[in-house]
Enzyme design. Structure first.
Site, PDB file in Angstrom:
ATOM      1  N   THR A  48       0.825  -1.201   0.000  1.00 43.91           N
ATOM      2  CA  THR A  48       0.000   0.000   0.000  1.00 43.91           C
ATOM      3  C   THR A  48       0.862   1.255   0.000  1.00 43.91           C
ATOM      4  OG1 THR A  48      -1.748  -1.174   1.181  1.00 43.91           O
ATOM      5  CG2 THR A  48      -1.830   1.221   1.218  1.00 43.91           C
ATOM      6  N   TYR A 111     -12.295  -5.908  -5.103  1.00 43.07           N
ATOM      7  CA  TYR A 111     -13.304  -5.455  -6.046  1.00 43.07           C
ATOM      8  C   TYR A 111     -14.618  -6.204  -5.850  1.00 43.07           C
ATOM      9  CZ  TYR A 111     -15.682  -3.566 -10.091  1.00 43.07           C
ATOM     10  OH  TYR A 111     -16.586  -2.938 -10.885  1.00 43.07           O
TER      11      TYR A 111
END
Length: 299
Positions: A48, A111
């Site tokens: 990240t 997702y």
């Protein structure tokens, strides 16, 4: 180094980029070497903090391949797999194993609102398609605030039951101390890391492995000292104030801004779209907050 214990302060490295948004290999190498010199056990690239979801699989593999060619110790690399695509995850894992990386930090497929059975099926397929070519250790990446999925106790148990020691650890980026302690107690065979400086001391005192986080990019020496001395309240207080300053100024772009300031290198501030570098005013506010903690020079 490839068989070394997964423990200590693991720096989730920022990724320097050029003006045309390519990975800046030389700055990435220089920064990684600095982090290791400051006491980090490993470097975790392309997570990240490293904007890993903003680079293609090919770009990340090419960068790591070039780092190896330039002499970086790949046994101290713990790169991330940040993709919902099984093919990309397979390609990444095979490359990381081929390059001699110590382990791979694996995000669950995001997702779609997948069930735990679906996430387990993703890991089943990933391991089945790679295990004849690499047995690289896997570290689960629990960051539900971004991935939309949580590695729950039943899901982790399911993965360990199916894949045994291939599941070597977990990074818990929830910032929830109770969750970290639950993981240590429930899974003594795993190396449990926190992503939060403020959780680190209690986690380590209770058997945790350490931290994998972004703050070592700027404060590596202090966090190594906190890992070695988890009862040091003064260091903990400073780091708590610093992480609050960074989090309120954009997290990873704040870390890039701080590095650009303290290394006197504006190139380090550049972020990949859609993220934007801090403005001059925002950076000044960030640096003021950091220096209120007594910090004056890069660790």
């Amino acid at each position: 180094m490839s068989d070394s214990a997964l423990a200590g302060v693991v720096a989730a490295s920022i990724t320097p980029v050029t003006a045309d948004f390519k990975i800046d290999i030389q700055r990435l190498r220089t920064h990684g070497e600095h982090l290791l010199d400051c006491g980090c056990s490993f470097i975790s690239t392309f997570g990240t903090t490293g904007e890993g979801a903003s680079f293609s699989t090919a770009e990340k593999i090419a960068a790591l391949t070039e780092l190896k060619a330039q002499g970086m110790e790949m046994g101290r690399q713990l790169p991330a797999v940040m993709t919902p695509s099984l093919d990309d995850a397979v390609e990444s894992l095979l490359a990381y194993g081929r390059l001699g990386c110590r382990a791979a930090l694996v995000l669950p497929p995001f997702y779609y609102g997948a069930s735990e059975a679906g996430i387990a099926a993703f890991f089943d397929a990933l391991i089945a398609r790679t295990e004849t070519q690499t047995r690289i250790d896997l570290v689960l990446y629990n960051i539900p605030q971004l991935s939309r999925h949580r590695f729950t106790q039943p899901l982790i148990a399911r993965l360990i039951e199916r894949h045994g020691t291939r599941i070597a650890g977990i990074k818990d980026s929830t910032g929830d101390l109770d969750n970290g302690l639950m993981l240590v107690k429930s899974f003594p065979q795993l190396r449990v890391f926190t992503g939060d400086d403020r959780v680190l001391p209690v986690l380590v005192r209770n058997g945790g492995a350490g931290m994998i986080g972004g703050m070592p990019n700027v404060f590596a020496s202090e966090l190594k000292a906190l890992f070695d001395n988890p009862n040091d309240a003064a260091i903990l207080n400073k780091q708590a104030r610093r992480i609050e300053a960074v989090d309120t100024h954009g997290s990873l772009v704040a870390l890039k801004a701080a590095l650009a300031h303290y290394r006197n290198d504006e190139n380090l501030a550049t972020a990949m779209p859609p993220l934007l570098a801090l403005s001059r005013e925002e950076r000044a506010m960030l640096v003021e907050l950091i220096e209120q903690t007594g910090y004056r020079a890069a660790a």
